[in-house]
Design a protein around this motif. Structure first.
Motif, PDB file in Angstrom:
ATOM      1  N   LYS A 211       0.823  -1.214   0.000  1.00 36.34           N
ATOM      2  CA  LYS A 211       0.000   0.000   0.000  1.00 36.34           C
ATOM      3  C   LYS A 211       0.851   1.255   0.000  1.00 36.34           C
ATOM      4  O   LYS A 211       0.476   2.275  -0.591  1.00 36.34           O
ATOM      5  N   SER A 212       2.007   1.222   0.629  1.00 40.74           N
ATOM      6  CA  SER A 212       2.871   2.409   0.716  1.00 40.74           C
ATOM      7  C   SER A 212       3.593   2.702  -0.589  1.00 40.74           C
ATOM      8  O   SER A 212       4.096   3.816  -0.786  1.00 40.74           O
ATOM      9  N   GLU A 213       3.700   1.697  -1.499  1.00 36.54           N
ATOM     10  CA  GLU A 213       4.302   1.891  -2.824  1.00 36.54           C
ATOM     11  C   GLU A 213       5.733   2.413  -2.731  1.00 36.54           C
ATOM     12  O   GLU A 213       6.107   3.367  -3.414  1.00 36.54           O
ATOM     13  N   GLY A 214       6.542   1.800  -1.866  1.00 35.23           N
ATOM     14  CA  GLY A 214       7.959   2.143  -1.781  1.00 35.23           C
ATOM     15  C   GLY A 214       8.271   3.353  -0.936  1.00 35.23           C
ATOM     16  O   GLY A 214       9.422   3.799  -0.911  1.00 35.23           O
ATOM     17  N   CYS A 215       7.300   3.906  -0.236  1.00 32.82           N
ATOM     18  CA  CYS A 215       7.515   5.085   0.616  1.00 32.82           C
ATOM     19  C   CYS A 215       7.550   4.625   2.077  1.00 32.82           C
ATOM     20  O   CYS A 215       6.519   4.193   2.618  1.00 32.82           O
ATOM     21  N   MET A 216       8.711   4.718   2.724  1.00 30.17           N
ATOM     22  CA  MET A 216       8.839   4.252   4.101  1.00 30.17           C
ATOM     23  C   MET A 216       8.020   5.104   5.060  1.00 30.17           C
ATOM     24  O   MET A 216       7.439   4.577   6.015  1.00 30.17           O
ATOM     25  N   ARG A 217       7.950   6.385   4.842  1.00 30.34           N
ATOM     26  CA  ARG A 217       7.173   7.245   5.723  1.00 30.34           C
ATOM     27  C   ARG A 217       5.694   6.875   5.695  1.00 30.34           C
ATOM     28  O   ARG A 217       5.029   6.828   6.735  1.00 30.34           O
ATOM     29  N   ASP A 218       5.173   6.561   4.503  1.00 35.02           N
ATOM     30  CA  ASP A 218       3.773   6.155   4.403  1.00 35.02           C
ATOM     31  C   ASP A 218       3.534   4.821   5.099  1.00 35.02           C
ATOM     32  O   ASP A 218       2.501   4.633   5.762  1.00 35.02           O
ATOM     33  N   SER A 219       4.448   3.884   4.960  1.00 35.53           N
ATOM     34  CA  SER A 219       4.265   2.580   5.607  1.00 35.53           C
ATOM     35  C   SER A 219       4.260   2.702   7.125  1.00 35.53           C
ATOM     36  O   SER A 219       3.470   2.040   7.813  1.00 35.53           O
ATOM     37  N   LEU A 220       5.099   3.574   7.681  1.00 36.07           N
ATOM     38  CA  LEU A 220       5.108   3.770   9.137  1.00 36.07           C
ATOM     39  C   LEU A 220       3.835   4.472   9.602  1.00 36.07           C
ATOM     40  O   LEU A 220       3.315   4.167  10.688  1.00 36.07           O
ATOM     41  N   SER A 221       3.336   5.392   8.795  1.00 34.72           N
ATOM     42  CA  SER A 221       2.073   6.056   9.157  1.00 34.72           C
ATOM     43  C   SER A 221       0.917   5.062   9.141  1.00 34.72           C
ATOM     44  O   SER A 221       0.051   5.078  10.026  1.00 34.72           O
ATOM     45  N   ILE A 222       0.897   4.186   8.145  1.00 34.97           N
ATOM     46  CA  ILE A 222      -0.152   3.169   8.083  1.00 34.97           C
ATOM     47  C   ILE A 222      -0.050   2.216   9.260  1.00 34.97           C
ATOM     48  O   ILE A 222      -1.067   1.808   9.859  1.00 34.97           O
ATOM     49  N   LEU A 223       1.177   1.855   9.626  1.00 34.54           N
ATOM     50  CA  LEU A 223       1.378   0.953  10.766  1.00 34.54           C
ATOM     51  C   LEU A 223       0.832   1.567  12.048  1.00 34.54           C
ATOM     52  O   LEU A 223       0.129   0.888  12.824  1.00 34.54           O
ATOM     53  N   ASP A 224       1.138   2.837  12.286  1.00 38.91           N
ATOM     54  CA  ASP A 224       0.606   3.490  13.494  1.00 38.91           C
ATOM     55  C   ASP A 224      -0.915   3.503  13.493  1.00 38.91           C
ATOM     56  O   ASP A 224      -1.555   3.291  14.533  1.00 38.91           O
ATOM     57  N   LYS A 225      -1.510   3.739  12.349  1.00 38.07           N
ATOM     58  CA  LYS A 225      -2.959   3.829  12.276  1.00 38.07           C
ATOM     59  C   LYS A 225      -3.617   2.479  12.535  1.00 38.07           C
ATOM     60  O   LYS A 225      -4.613   2.387  13.269  1.00 38.07           O
ATOM     61  N   ILE A 226      -3.048   1.401  11.983  1.00 46.02           N
ATOM     62  CA  ILE A 226      -3.647   0.075  12.172  1.00 46.02           C
ATOM     63  C   ILE A 226      -3.415  -0.426  13.594  1.00 46.02           C
ATOM     64  O   ILE A 226      -4.268  -1.120  14.163  1.00 46.02           O
ATOM     65  N   VAL A 227      -2.273  -0.074  14.189  1.00 45.17           N
ATOM     66  CA  VAL A 227      -2.030  -0.461  15.584  1.00 45.17           C
ATOM     67  C   VAL A 227      -3.072   0.164  16.495  1.00 45.17           C
ATOM     68  O   VAL A 227      -3.595  -0.468  17.425  1.00 45.17           O
ATOM     69  N   SER A 228      -3.411   1.419  16.235  1.00 45.90           N
ATOM     70  CA  SER A 228      -4.458   2.070  17.022  1.00 45.90           C
ATOM     71  C   SER A 228      -5.823   1.426  16.770  1.00 45.90           C
ATOM     72  O   SER A 228      -6.659   1.331  17.671  1.00 45.90           O
ATOM     73  N   PHE A 229      -6.041   0.952  15.573  1.00 46.32           N
ATOM     74  CA  PHE A 229      -7.330   0.353  15.217  1.00 46.32           C
ATOM     75  C   PHE A 229      -7.495  -1.039  15.821  1.00 46.32           C
ATOM     76  O   PHE A 229      -8.591  -1.423  16.256  1.00 46.32           O
ATOM     77  N   THR A 230      -6.404  -1.810  15.843  1.00 44.22           N
ATOM     78  CA  THR A 230      -6.492  -3.208  16.280  1.00 44.22           C
ATOM     79  C   THR A 230      -5.997  -3.424  17.700  1.00 44.22           C
ATOM     80  O   THR A 230      -6.062  -4.557  18.189  1.00 44.22           O
TER      81      THR A 230
END
Length: 602
Positions: A211-230
């Motif tokens: 989903k981040s398409e090679g962008c590390m900053r986007d992948s870390l942002s997605i990780l934080d969001k899903i951790v809060s969700f789950t």
């Protein structure tokens, strides 16, 4: 309570060794520092979130470190490194060119370059989003960038290299950052999850990396969001639910439905996907990528191109072995056409359902077979054999053909020919088949031999011969008959609403030449063209009218421009007649036309 810091900032690399996926750049920079071969200007370009600004800060900290390590890294313990980490270092200056892109901003920066550093060896100026600078700002920056003081180093960062002036590019040492691969992103996310005590499945991390398409900053942002969700429990299902991504299990189910030709189940599955909020174009793009992965999985060498989770690779390879390459290629073409035509379609749901119908009946709709000359398309017939009919032979009916002798004779002589071909009138009658080839006819001089079982066949033949003899009588061509036929053809043109032709035919005269020929006299070439266009219709009409296939006519043009002809005011005048009348009344008009070399349209 400790203040929360997002992972993109908390785990920002502090040394070259911790930068992910850019080893070709970090190695070059470390070697340049170790060999004291630093350039005075760098340009870091590449996609967003791949480490451009991070590498610029690490470079600025490392070159001012007082005690570098043996690997050429910053020690992170000296006064320079500590002040840099705390954001209090005076040797580094960052400028956001997106909001400070005027000439005055660049002139202020150039004025600061003149002052030497109070502590440390270098003063580093980082200009982020440098492509946003105005043309005047670039020009004001050129001289300083080309010949800066020995203690000044410029690091420019941009995501759009093509917008920077060539004069700036020629003064910098350019480093191209690449997108971070999915595997590198997954490994980095695993390390962060271990440090944060987060339970995460490998498939879930792979989905985040994709989903981040090679962008590390986007992948870390997605990780934080899903951790809060789950609540710190990442698995494949809740990751898909949160990111609103189509599960590949849907595509595997749809593949099975297509192979088994279960159209109803396929349409219901699409309805389920649609109710979850996925648009048709998203579904088609995902299905197209799914078939692409299946085609790649057909070859073990190309299987490395699969950008999917490890758990799904074996599933793709197993499914690909059960399918033929021709079927997969046909499915890709079908889905690609549907995706292209989706935006132009008014009923978008119906367009997707039509694609699914084609997919489910792909085996019956088209079959790709290798016939030795390459792939060829063959339409499939569902085991239906055509009915085998026995050969049917037809009885040849004896008939007579009318032969018109000399034109002077008004009646045609009848000559009988045995086993002659059917005439036009006889072709309208149905042929009588016989069951066996043994049946034959014998005709001699207008007499037929009756065969048993044929009933009243001889009476039918006699009636046909009588009608043929009656219809083959030609009509003598006289002036009276010719004028009558000419008026009948004009009435026929009126019924066809060909009014311009009616006018020209009325203006023409017909004169009889002999019994088979007559002349049509016209007053102009314009009138001649109209009659010439009706040549085939006119001659067919007259030949049928007089029952004479030798009938013909000649078309003669008699122009009378100099002589004044009486004009019938009751008739509509042609353009040529109107011109003649106009010239006779006003001779200067003709001189005007001749001097200007004008052409008349008539």
């Amino acid at each position: 309570m400790e203040k929360f810091i997002v992972s993109a900032r908390k785990y920002r690399p502090q040394n070259f060794s911790t930068v992910v996926g850019q080893s070709h750049i970090t190695t070059t920079l470390k070697n340049a520092i170790a060999n004291n071969q630093l350039a005075h200007a760098f340009l870091f370009c590449g996609p967003r979130g791949v480490g451009k600004t991070t590498c610029a800060r690490i470079l600025a900290k490392t070159i001012n470190c007082e005690t570098k390590t043996a690997e050429g890294e910053a020690c992170n313990t000296c006064n320079s490194c500590v002040s840099f980490d705390n954001g209090t270092s005076l040797n580094i200056h960052e400028l956001d060119a997106a909001s400070n892109n005027s000439v005055d901003d660049i002139r202020s920066l150039v004025d600061q370059v003149r002052f030497a550093p109070q502590a440390g060896e270098y003063k580093v100026y980082i200009v982020d989003e440098v492509h946003m600078l105005s043309q005047a700002a670039f020009n004001a920056f050129l001289k300083t960038l080309e010949e800066p003081p020995p203690f000044a180093i410029f690091i420019l960062a941009t995501t759009e290299k093509h917008k920077i002036l060539p004069t700036i590019l020629s003064r910098c040492q350019i480093f191209d950052f690449k997108r971070i691969t999915t595997n590198d992103t997954v490994e980095h996310l695993k390390e962060i999850c271990d440090k944060e005590h987060i339970t995460a499945e490998n498939a879930a991390l792979h989905i985040i990396a994709q989903k981040s398409e090679g962008c590390m900053r986007d992948s870390l942002s997605i990780l934080d969001k899903i951790v809060s969700f789950t609540g710190g429990q990442l698995n494949y299902s809740n990751t898909l639910e949160h990111l609103n991504i189509l599960d590949e299990d849907y595509f595997f189910k749809l593949l099975q439905y297509a192979i088994d030709q279960q159209l109803t189940d396929a349409l219901l599955l699409f309805d389920t996907i649609n109710q979850k909020g996925f648009e048709g174009d998203t579904f088609l793009e995902g299905l197209l990528e799914f078939f692409r992965n299946l085609l790649v999985s057909k070859d073990a060498k190309a299987a490395m191109l699969l950008d999917v989770a490890t758990d799904f690779k074996n599933k793709y390879i197993q499914a690909a072995t059960e399918l033929s390459a021709s079927w997969v290629i046909s499915a890709i073409n079908c889905m690609n056409d549907a995706a292209i035509n989706y935006k132009q379609s008014r009923n978008k749901r119906l367009s997707v359902e039509m694609a699914l119908i084609k997919l489910c009946y792909l085996n019956q709709a088209i079959e790709l077979s290798n016939d030795g000359e390459g792939l060829s398309k063959k339409k499939r017939v569902d085991a239906v054999k055509p009915i085998a009919f026995k050969g049917i032979q037809f009885i040849k009916l004896p008939t007579t053909t009318a032969v018109v002798n000399a034109p002077k004779n008004t009646s045609a002589q009848v000559n009988t020919q045995p086993e002659a071909t059917l005439t036009i009138e006889q072709e309208k009658q149905p042929l009588i088949p016989t069951k066996t080839a043994a049946t034959s006819n014998t005709t001699t001089s207008n007499t037929t031999t009756k065969k048993p079982g044929l009933g009243s066949l001889s009476k039918i033949r006699e009636r046909l011969l009588a009608e043929s003899n009656q219809n083959n009588q030609s009509i003598a061509l006289t002036n009276e008959h010719l004028q009558e036929a000419w008026q009948l053809y004009i009435e026929k043109l009126q019924e066809q609403k060909k009014h311009p032709f009616v006018t020209q035919f009325k203006a023409a005269n017909v004169q009889l030449t002999d019994e088979n020929t007559f002349n049509i006299i016209t007053g102009s070439s314009f009138q001649q063209k109209f009659i010439e266009q009706e040549r085939s219709g006119l001659i067919n009409f007259l030949q049928q009218r007089f029952n004479n296939k030798f009938l013909k006519y000649n078309l003669i043009v008699e122009e009378t421009m100099d002589e004044e002809q009486p004009v019938d005011e009751t008739k509509a005048l042609t353009k040529r007649q109107q011109w003649d009348i106009l010239v006779s009344k006003y001779p200067l008009i003709k001189q005007f036309r001749d001097r200007l070399n004008l052409e008349l349209d008539y």
